[in-house]
Design an enzyme around this catalytic site. Structure first.
Site, PDB file in Angstrom:
ATOM      1  N   ASN A 186      42.753  38.715  32.808  1.00  9.68           N
ATOM      2  CA  ASN A 186      44.141  38.579  32.371  1.00  9.68           C
ATOM      3  C   ASN A 186      44.185  37.570  31.227  1.00  9.68           C
ATOM      4  O   ASN A 186      44.139  36.368  31.458  1.00  9.68           O
ATOM      5  CB  ASN A 186      45.009  38.120  33.556  1.00  9.68           C
ATOM      6  CG  ASN A 186      46.469  37.966  33.155  1.00  9.68           C
ATOM      7  OD1 ASN A 186      46.844  38.267  32.023  1.00  9.68           O
ATOM      8  ND2 ASN A 186      47.287  37.491  34.079  1.00  9.68           N
ATOM      9  N   TRP A 187      44.269  38.106  30.031  1.00  8.80           N
ATOM     10  CA  TRP A 187      44.244  37.235  28.845  1.00  8.80           C
ATOM     11  C   TRP A 187      45.546  36.462  28.651  1.00  8.80           C
ATOM     12  O   TRP A 187      45.639  35.605  27.774  1.00  8.80           O
ATOM     13  CB  TRP A 187      43.954  38.069  27.581  1.00  8.80           C
ATOM     14  CG  TRP A 187      42.574  38.638  27.502  1.00  8.80           C
ATOM     15  CD1 TRP A 187      41.554  38.486  28.410  1.00  8.80           C
ATOM     16  CD2 TRP A 187      42.042  39.448  26.440  1.00  8.80           C
ATOM     17  NE1 TRP A 187      40.439  39.158  27.982  1.00  8.80           N
ATOM     18  CE2 TRP A 187      40.702  39.761  26.778  1.00  8.80           C
ATOM     19  CE3 TRP A 187      42.562  39.953  25.247  1.00  8.80           C
ATOM     20  CZ2 TRP A 187      39.892  40.552  25.960  1.00  8.80           C
ATOM     21  CZ3 TRP A 187      41.766  40.735  24.430  1.00  8.80           C
ATOM     22  CH2 TRP A 187      40.435  41.026  24.784  1.00  8.80           C
ATOM     23  N   LYS A 188      46.548  36.799  29.452  1.00  5.57           N
ATOM     24  CA  LYS A 188      47.862  36.139  29.330  1.00  5.57           C
ATOM     25  C   LYS A 188      48.240  36.075  27.832  1.00  5.57           C
ATOM     26  O   LYS A 188      48.066  37.064  27.129  1.00  5.57           O
ATOM     27  CB  LYS A 188      47.819  34.758  29.997  1.00  5.57           C
ATOM     28  CG  LYS A 188      47.341  34.841  31.448  1.00  5.57           C
ATOM     29  CD  LYS A 188      47.531  33.565  32.225  1.00  5.57           C
ATOM     30  CE  LYS A 188      47.034  33.753  33.648  1.00  5.57           C
ATOM     31  NZ  LYS A 188      47.364  32.641  34.521  1.00  5.57           N
ATOM     32  N   HIS A 191      53.338  39.393  38.364  1.00  2.00           N
ATOM     33  CA  HIS A 191      52.591  38.147  38.176  1.00  2.00           C
ATOM     34  C   HIS A 191      53.531  36.954  38.379  1.00  2.00           C
ATOM     35  O   HIS A 191      54.702  37.015  37.989  1.00  2.00           O
ATOM     36  CB  HIS A 191      51.959  38.109  36.782  1.00  2.00           C
ATOM     37  CG  HIS A 191      50.925  37.031  36.678  1.00  2.00           C
ATOM     38  ND1 HIS A 191      51.265  35.710  36.491  1.00  2.00           N
ATOM     39  CD2 HIS A 191      49.574  37.063  36.783  1.00  2.00           C
ATOM     40  CE1 HIS A 191      50.159  34.980  36.480  1.00  2.00           C
ATOM     41  NE2 HIS A 191      49.118  35.778  36.656  1.00  2.00           N
ATOM     42  N   GLU A 207      53.812  34.319  36.823  1.00  2.00           N
ATOM     43  CA  GLU A 207      54.393  33.790  35.588  1.00  2.00           C
ATOM     44  C   GLU A 207      55.598  34.627  35.146  1.00  2.00           C
ATOM     45  O   GLU A 207      56.452  34.154  34.399  1.00  2.00           O
ATOM     46  CB  GLU A 207      53.309  33.719  34.491  1.00  2.00           C
ATOM     47  CG  GLU A 207      52.351  32.558  34.777  1.00  2.00           C
ATOM     48  CD  GLU A 207      50.945  32.728  34.269  1.00  2.00           C
ATOM     49  OE1 GLU A 207      50.697  33.604  33.420  1.00  2.00           O
ATOM     50  OE2 GLU A 207      50.067  31.978  34.736  1.00  2.00           O
ATOM     51  N   GLU A 222      47.272  35.891  44.585  1.00  2.00           N
ATOM     52  CA  GLU A 222      47.194  34.759  43.659  1.00  2.00           C
ATOM     53  C   GLU A 222      48.121  33.650  44.148  1.00  2.00           C
ATOM     54  O   GLU A 222      49.313  33.635  43.787  1.00  2.00           O
ATOM     55  CB  GLU A 222      47.649  35.185  42.253  1.00  2.00           C
ATOM     56  CG  GLU A 222      46.760  36.195  41.589  1.00  2.00           C
ATOM     57  CD  GLU A 222      46.807  36.064  40.067  1.00  2.00           C
ATOM     58  OE1 GLU A 222      45.742  35.878  39.484  1.00  2.00           O
ATOM     59  OE2 GLU A 222      47.901  36.112  39.490  1.00  2.00           O
ATOM     60  N   GLY A 282      45.655  28.335  37.141  1.00  2.00           N
ATOM     61  CA  GLY A 282      45.588  27.536  35.919  1.00  2.00           C
ATOM     62  C   GLY A 282      44.986  26.159  36.118  1.00  2.00           C
ATOM     63  O   GLY A 282      45.242  25.252  35.327  1.00  2.00           O
ATOM     64  N   SER A 322      42.240  30.042  39.430  1.00  2.00           N
ATOM     65  CA  SER A 322      41.133  29.109  39.135  1.00  2.00           C
ATOM     66  C   SER A 322      39.760  29.648  39.538  1.00  2.00           C
ATOM     67  O   SER A 322      38.952  28.916  40.126  1.00  2.00           O
ATOM     68  CB  SER A 322      41.404  27.748  39.780  1.00  2.00           C
ATOM     69  OG  SER A 322      42.586  27.206  39.238  1.00  2.00           O
ATOM     70  N   GLY A 373      42.143  34.320  34.798  1.00  2.00           N
ATOM     71  CA  GLY A 373      42.935  33.924  33.648  1.00  2.00           C
ATOM     72  C   GLY A 373      42.102  33.169  32.629  1.00  2.00           C
ATOM     73  O   GLY A 373      41.310  33.763  31.894  1.00  2.00           O
TER      74      GLY A 373
HETATM   75  P1  13P Z   1      43.638  31.193  36.079  1.00  2.00           P
HETATM   76  O1  13P Z   1      42.328  31.912  36.289  1.00  2.00           O
HETATM   77  O2  13P Z   1      43.789  30.590  34.739  1.00  2.00           O
HETATM   78  O3  13P Z   1      43.895  30.242  37.234  1.00  2.00           O
HETATM   79  O4  13P Z   1      44.785  32.293  36.172  1.00  2.00           O
HETATM   80  C1  13P Z   1      44.843  33.120  37.271  1.00  2.00           C
HETATM   81  C2  13P Z   1      45.836  34.172  36.995  1.00  2.00           C
HETATM   82  O5  13P Z   1      47.021  33.915  36.970  1.00  2.00           O
HETATM   83  C3  13P Z   1      45.336  35.511  36.711  1.00  2.00           C
HETATM   84  O6  13P Z   1      46.354  36.450  36.702  1.00  2.00           O
END
Ligand code: 13P
Length: 248
Positions: free
Chosen positions: A6-8, A92, A94, A162, A168, A210, A231
């Site tokens: 997930n490149w966000k 998600h 976010e 998640e 994060g 993470s 992420g």
């Molecule tokens: P991180 O790997 O940065 O914790 O993010 C996880 C995430 O939200 C993947 O969708």
């Protein structure tokens, strides 16, 4: 094993996106067990996915509840499918944090399957409490999406667990691998309300929060997890390559 990157909104340059795809192609050519799914922004999906014939697959990070028509700024499921996406992340945390409700997420799951996309449904509690009320949050999030789906469409959903508190950060803040095993069991048990017994027992569940090269093996071993939603470690070539190699 599935690794969904997930490149966000981390990747803002086309060249960077192309390099990450090239790396993913090399890694997936060498890997026997791991399937890589890249989830770039909509814009980069349009650059990378069309004409892709490699083992690497694509996911969108979201989709619209709208279909064709006057909906400025929305990206429909059909558009994503036509570009070459096979999966789509929905719910998600976010997006939930900016107001996306369970009702909207359920609608997105329907739009996804209606367009031949595999929904990767994110669920997760914001925090844990000693009385384990947080488990009810997960049940509610699953119910909202699975209950309205047709039985055959329910079988297409991948659940991504998640926990919001673990996103994060760094490997040390991720879920412990023994806890992950319990959560996978809990989620599959909850799914037995919506899926026939045998299917619930093997329903695909992945973990995100993470995941880094230093903890991925521990999380994978013995937890019965089917993969990871990664992420920050998925947008840096060195840790990303290490993650894929760690899974073999
Ligand atoms: P991180 O790997 O940065 O914790 O993010 C996880 C995430 O939200 C993947 O969708």
């Amino acid at each position: 094993m599935l690794i969904v990157a997930n490149w966000k909104s981390y990747v803002e340059k086309r060249d960077e996106a192309k390099k990450l795809l090239a790396l993913s192609k090399r890694l997936s050519a060498k890997s026997r067990r791991t399937k890589i799914v890249l989830a770039p922004s909509f814009a980069h999906l349009g650059v990378l996915a069309p004409g892709n014939r490699s083992k690497v697959k694509f996911a969108a990070q979201d989709l619209s509840t709208t279909t064709v028509g006057p909906a400025t700024g929305e990206v429909s499921g059909a558009t994503l499918r036509n570009l070459g996406a096979e999966y789509v992340i929905i719910g998600h945390s976010e997006r939930r944090a900016i107001g996306e409700t369970d009702t909207v997420i359920a609608e997105k799951a329907k739009r996804a399957v209606a367009n031949g996309l595999i929904p990767i449904l994110c669920i997760g509690e914001k925090e844990r409490d000693a009385d384990a009320h947080y488990l009810l949050t997960l049940k509610k999030q699953l119910h909202a999406v699975f209950e309205p789906l047709a039985p055959r469409d329910r079988l297409r959903v991948i659940v991504a667990y998640e926990p919001v508190w673990a996103i994060g950060k760094h490997a040390g803040d991720a879920l412990a691998s023994s806890d992950l095993r319990e959560m996978v069991l809990y989620i599959r048990k909850a799914l037995s309300e919506y899926l026939p017994g045998k299917s619930a027992k093997v329903a695909p569940v992945i973990y995100g929060g993470s995941v880094e090269p230093s903890n991925i093996r521990g999380l994978a071993g013995g937890s019965d997890i089917d993969g990871f939603l990664v992420g920050h470690a998925s947008v840096d070539p060195v840790p990303f390559a290490a993650l894929v190699k760690a899974l073999g």
